[in-house]
Motif scaffolding. Structure first.
Motif, mmCIF file in Angstrom:
data_model
loop_
_atom_site.group_PDB
_atom_site.id
_atom_site.type_symbol
_atom_site.label_atom_id
_atom_site.label_comp_id
_atom_site.label_asym_id
_atom_site.label_seq_id
_atom_site.Cartn_x
_atom_site.Cartn_y
_atom_site.Cartn_z
ATOM 1 N N GLY A 164 1.731 -11.773 -10.815
ATOM 2 C CA GLY A 164 1.092 -13.009 -10.408
ATOM 3 C C GLY A 164 0.076 -13.551 -11.379
ATOM 4 O O GLY A 164 -0.264 -14.737 -11.320
ATOM 5 N N GLY A 165 -0.441 -12.707 -12.262
ATOM 6 C CA GLY A 165 -1.423 -13.167 -13.229
ATOM 7 C C GLY A 165 -2.755 -13.541 -12.621
ATOM 8 O O GLY A 165 -3.543 -14.267 -13.234
ATOM 9 N N ASN A 166 -3.027 -13.040 -11.402
ATOM 10 C CA ASN A 166 -4.272 -13.345 -10.701
ATOM 11 C C ASN A 166 -5.011 -12.041 -10.470
ATOM 12 O O ASN A 166 -4.690 -11.276 -9.551
ATOM 13 C CB ASN A 166 -3.964 -14.061 -9.381
ATOM 14 C CG ASN A 166 -5.214 -14.527 -8.656
ATOM 15 O OD1 ASN A 166 -6.225 -13.840 -8.604
ATOM 16 N ND2 ASN A 166 -5.144 -15.714 -8.064
ATOM 17 N N MET A 171 -6.805 -7.089 -7.442
ATOM 18 C CA MET A 171 -7.886 -6.233 -6.949
ATOM 19 C C MET A 171 -7.896 -6.185 -5.415
ATOM 20 O O MET A 171 -8.113 -5.121 -4.817
ATOM 21 C CB MET A 171 -9.243 -6.748 -7.455
ATOM 22 C CG MET A 171 -9.450 -6.619 -8.946
ATOM 23 S SD MET A 171 -9.429 -4.900 -9.540
ATOM 24 C CE MET A 171 -7.735 -4.795 -10.120
ATOM 25 N N ALA A 172 -7.639 -7.310 -4.791
ATOM 26 C CA ALA A 172 -7.620 -7.347 -3.327
ATOM 27 C C ALA A 172 -6.475 -6.506 -2.771
ATOM 28 O O ALA A 172 -6.630 -5.819 -1.754
ATOM 29 C CB ALA A 172 -7.509 -8.790 -2.835
ATOM 30 N N LEU A 173 -5.339 -6.553 -3.425
ATOM 31 C CA LEU A 173 -4.203 -5.739 -2.995
ATOM 32 C C LEU A 173 -4.498 -4.251 -3.158
ATOM 33 O O LEU A 173 -4.197 -3.442 -2.271
ATOM 34 C CB LEU A 173 -2.958 -6.114 -3.796
ATOM 35 C CG LEU A 173 -2.349 -7.480 -3.493
ATOM 36 C CD1 LEU A 173 -1.415 -7.908 -4.608
ATOM 37 C CD2 LEU A 173 -1.601 -7.446 -2.160
ATOM 38 N N VAL A 181 0.812 -1.151 -5.260
ATOM 39 C CA VAL A 181 0.933 -2.118 -6.346
ATOM 40 C C VAL A 181 1.732 -1.496 -7.483
ATOM 41 O O VAL A 181 1.416 -0.395 -7.956
ATOM 42 C CB VAL A 181 -0.452 -2.568 -6.841
ATOM 43 C CG1 VAL A 181 -0.319 -3.483 -8.063
ATOM 44 C CG2 VAL A 181 -1.218 -3.274 -5.729
ATOM 45 N N LEU A 182 2.779 -2.196 -7.899
ATOM 46 C CA LEU A 182 3.588 -1.808 -9.049
ATOM 47 C C LEU A 182 3.398 -2.866 -10.128
ATOM 48 O O LEU A 182 3.639 -4.048 -9.887
ATOM 49 C CB LEU A 182 5.066 -1.703 -8.664
ATOM 50 C CG LEU A 182 5.395 -0.707 -7.553
ATOM 51 C CD1 LEU A 182 6.847 -0.854 -7.115
ATOM 52 C CD2 LEU A 182 5.133 0.719 -8.015
ATOM 53 N N LEU A 195 -6.431 1.390 -12.731
ATOM 54 C CA LEU A 195 -7.103 0.775 -11.582
ATOM 55 C C LEU A 195 -6.516 1.215 -10.243
ATOM 56 O O LEU A 195 -7.088 0.910 -9.194
ATOM 57 C CB LEU A 195 -7.029 -0.748 -11.702
ATOM 58 C CG LEU A 195 -7.961 -1.371 -12.740
ATOM 59 C CD1 LEU A 195 -7.546 -2.807 -13.021
ATOM 60 C CD2 LEU A 195 -9.411 -1.309 -12.272
ATOM 61 N N GLY A 196 -5.385 1.903 -10.280
ATOM 62 C CA GLY A 196 -4.827 2.410 -9.036
ATOM 63 C C GLY A 196 -3.419 1.975 -8.712
ATOM 64 O O GLY A 196 -2.909 2.312 -7.632
ATOM 65 N N ALA A 197 -2.762 1.218 -9.594
ATOM 66 C CA ALA A 197 -1.350 0.909 -9.371
ATOM 67 C C ALA A 197 -0.560 2.207 -9.315
ATOM 68 O O ALA A 197 -0.882 3.191 -9.992
ATOM 69 C CB ALA A 197 -0.814 0.010 -10.481
#
Length: 289
Positions: A164-166, A171-173, A181-182, A195-197
């Motif tokens: 998404g480039g956002n 971060m919210a996800l 998150v992948l 960051l946790g993906a």
């Protein structure tokens, strides 16, 4: 936590003289399995499904399922005719797949309420988990953060391919805990994993897949300095593979490795001669560090 962890490859579809090259497909899948990738996405964007008939897409899926355990296979499901999409979803779900990768409907640019209704309809009709595919530069529509968080709260939407480039949405996800998150932007893989993906769906992982697997494992095991070194070793390759429209450079690189023919379906075009020369140099440098 979903089962979609690690390095997943969005498979190219090999062609030979305009037809699907099932021999090349089997050779490519065998190679990637040997190098330790975690799973495959069939008929994602990189697989050129927009240039294939539904029967061809299902034939590719069936061929992959002959080689790969079902829990390691995801099928792409994209379109903007909802009734036809639901019919195709039903055909896919006759097969034993681990999940579906679903982007927003392209071209028609629905409202935020339309996006919510679309994903609810697809998720309600699914017997397998969904990976939401956020890729506004292909679909023409972006999620507002509140919309996205409401959508991924659905019990069957378990992961997101994040293109998404956002950064705020990412971060919210990650903070929500509702969805894995992948990373879908290969040049952001190191930072996303830190960051946790939970992994990546990475077109560039067709090439030197063992290094992408190593990168994921290093970060997973908190060996960040080693992971950083691996990532910077991969970065010239990643950058090169996206200088021309995907999947042309990926197919050129795979052809240089003798795995498939360098052929795409129109209107896609093969890589330029300059790109082929660049990839030869990049691959040569990687093979002789």
């Amino acid at each position: 936590m979903s089962s979609f962890q690690g390095i997943w490859v969005p498979l190219v579809t090999p062609f030979h003289n305009g037809a699907i090259d099932f021999v090349g497909l089997r050779r490519l899948v065998s190679h990637l399995l040997e190098q330790g990738v975690d799973g495959f996405v069939v008929c994602g964007t990189t697989g050129e499904p927009a240039a294939m008939g539904k029967h061809e897409q299902l034939a590719v899926l069936d061929a992959v399922l002959e080689q790969v355990p079902a829990q390691r296979v995801v099928m792409g499901l994209a379109g903007n005719n909802l009734s036809e999409l639901l019919q195709f979803q039903g055909e896919i779900l006759k097969r034993p797949v681990a999940g579906l990768l679903v982007p927003p409907p392209y071209y028609i640019r629905p409202s935020q309420a339309g996006l919510e209704a679309f994903f609810k309809t697809i998720a309600d009709a699914s017997s397998v988990p969904l990976i939401l595919y956020d890729i506004p530069y292909r679909t023409g529509v972006a999620f507002e953060q509140a919309t996205l968080l409401r959508i991924v709260a659905h019990e069957r939407i378990v992961a997101i391919k994040d293109c998404g480039g956002n950064f705020s949405n990412t971060m919210a996800l990650l903070a929500s805990g509702d969805v894995d998150v992948l990373c879908g932007e290969d040049n952001q893989m190191f930072s996303a994993l830190c960051l946790g993906a939970k992994g990546a769906i990475a077109a560039s992982a067709h090439v030197r897949p063992e290094l992408f697997v190593r990168l994921y494992q290093q970060i997973r095991d908190n060996r960040l300095a080693e992971g950083r070194n691996t990532f910077f070793r991969l970065l010239p390759l990643i950058d090169s593979l996206f200088l021309e429209p995907n999947p042309a450079p990926v197919k050129t690189a795979l052809a240089l490795e003798g795995l498939i023919d360098d052929e795409l379906r129109a209107p896609m075009q093969r890589s330029s001669p300059a790109m082929a020369t660049r990839l030869k140099a990049v691959l040569g440098a990687m093979n002789n560090p």
